[in-house]
Design an enzyme around this catalytic site. Structure first.
Site, PDB file in Angstrom:
ATOM      1  N   LYS A  66       0.847  -1.204   0.000  1.00 12.53           N
ATOM      2  CA  LYS A  66       0.000   0.000   0.000  1.00 12.53           C
ATOM      3  C   LYS A  66       0.883   1.256   0.000  1.00 12.53           C
ATOM      4  CE  LYS A  66      -0.266   0.094   5.049  1.00 12.53           C
ATOM      5  NZ  LYS A  66      -1.048  -0.379   6.210  1.00 12.53           N
TER       6      LYS A  66
ATOM      7  N   TYR B  11      16.145  32.251   2.660  1.00 14.94           N
ATOM      8  CA  TYR B  11      14.921  32.977   3.009  1.00 14.94           C
ATOM      9  C   TYR B  11      14.986  33.503   4.435  1.00 14.94           C
ATOM     10  CZ  TYR B  11      12.611  31.113  -1.144  1.00 14.94           C
ATOM     11  OH  TYR B  11      12.262  30.805  -2.418  1.00 14.94           O
TER      12      TYR B  11
END
Ligand SMILES: *Cc1c(COP(=O)(O)O)cnc(C)c1O
Length: 409
Positions: A44, A269
């Site tokens: 999965k 940043y």
């Protein structure tokens, strides 16, 4: 080494998946099982990030008997790739999804009487037989039939021509907490005893996941469903049973750019990282959109957990360790990520590594749960790439003779 060819196919960053490690893990787990116990390989969530289609093939070649996924889309992806092995969808579907699932020959989970009736109706409408496993609620409180409802429904289904009752199963909530797991198992045993009393023979009875498999060998029954172990990890606090697992997973990126920065220069940043002494920065094509430098935060379970979390957060606040303490490996040496990690680009301080150059391979620590499925996967055997899954999901064979070992080292 044909790094150029690999970069052409995959771009400047990729996850390597070592097929021999996955096959080794599957065989090692299988060796813990009785010959009559089957192994369902859970693939999965894109095979826990490793890439469902190729990983399914690797596990089937290594001896997996069954595959397990959660959603219809995951099951159909395997069928479209030509994988014909039995596949269990381990969650209920919505009625609209049933015809496609039945036509694809996927094994369905029954979690309620109305769900069973919808499956029977869809089977009749499509003209295909639906194979089902009954899911029993024993304590996870997610999906499942009440224990007392299982035998009566099983008896009925045996008379439905369009439905084949192949299995009955349950799922453990916290397999490592022995008392709770034993209560769930006792509840499941009770259901199995009722079925036996009524002479309802169901070929595949299963409850163990990876933790259950290691902690409760007596509960392996007809099949175990395992994921975590196959990907090379031990579940929290489970006994190891002498199992030696191999990690198939490595994250690689190539340096895109290198530049010098002077002492006192704010970097990235917000400029909240300031270079202390003159250094060189390398830029790598990986950021938080790829799952880089993300930390999963679980609710602290006790005061110790809470204290550890607070200390970490406080150190991050002080700016100790740029990139929140994340490091990468270049040519066997460690280098710190500095400045804020960007969406897709990050900076690494390589001032102490004068030989580092553009194009060089960096190894990063991005683990399965947070790695983006858009990142290419490069499948290797003994370090030799043989298949690439590109960012758009195409599977492209690598011309093996043109590549030498080393791209994975
Ligand atoms: C995910 C899952 C498993 C496998 O769990 P692991 O702990 O990874 O072995 C087994 N059964 C069900 C129903 C699952 O959802």
């Amino acid at each position: 080494m044909d790094l150029a060819k690999l970069t052409e196919l995959a771009g400047p960053r990729w996850i390597t998946i070592e097929a021999t490690a996955l096959a080794h893990n599957l065989k090692a787990v299988k060796a813990l099982l009785a010959p009559s116990t089957r192994l369902l390989a859970v693939i999965k969530a894109d095979a826990y990030g490793a890439g469902a289609v190729e990983v399914a093939r690797i596990f089937l070649d290594a001896g997996a008997d069954y595959l397990g996924v959660t959603t219809l889309a995951e099951g159909l992806e395997l069928r479209r790739a030509g994988i014909a092995a039995p596949v269990l969808l381990m969650s209920p579907l919505l009625p609209e999804e049933l015809p496609a699932a039945i036509a694809a020959g996927l094994t369905l989970t029954v979690s309620s009487r109305s769900g069973a009736e919808a499956i029977a109706a869809a089977a009749a409408a499509t003209g295909h037989r639906a194979r089902v496993h009954l899911k029993v609620e024993t304590g996870l409180q997610r999906t499942g039939l009440e224990a007392a409802a299982v035998a009566p429904l099983a008896r009925e289904i045996l008379n439905w021509p369009g439905v084949e009752l192949e299995g009955v199963y349950s799922h453990l909530a916290e397999a490592a907490r022995p008392a709770a797991a034993r209560r769930q198992m006792a509840c499941f045993q009770q259901v199995l005893a009722e079925l036996e009393e009524e002479h309802i023979a169901i070929p595949l009875r299963h409850i163990c996941n990876s933790t259950g498999l290691l902690t409760h060998p007596e509960m392996h029954l007809d099949m175990v469903r395992t994921g975590t172990l196959l990907y090379g990890q031990f579940p929290y606090q489970a006994p190891r049973r002498g199992l030696a697992l191999k990690d198939p997973w490595q994250f690689k990126a190539r340096i895109l750019f290198i530049h010098d920065v002077a002492a006192g220069t704010p970097v990235g940043y917000g400029g909240d990282y300031v270079v202390k002494k003159a250094t060189r920065l390398a830029v790598i094509p990986v950021g938080y959109a790829d799952g880089f430098a993300l930390t999963a935060v679980a609710r602290p379970k006790n005061l110790n957990d809470l204290a550890r979390y607070l200390v970490k957060t406080f150190l991050a606040y002080l700016g100790r360790g740029g990139g929140e303490g994340t490091t990468v490996i270049i040519g066997g040496r460690t280098a710190p990520v500095v400045g804020r990690v960007g969406m897709q680009l990050s900076m690494v301080d390589v001032g102490h590594l004068p030989e580092v150059e553009v194009g060089q391979i960096v190894t990063l620590d991005i683990r399965r749960p947070t790695a983006s499925s858009r990142l290419p996967r490069v499948y290797c055997r003994e370090g030799h790439p043989y298949l690439v899954r590109t960012t758009t999901g195409e599977l492209l064979p690598v011309d093996a003779p043109h590549l030498s070992p080393g791209v994975n080292s």
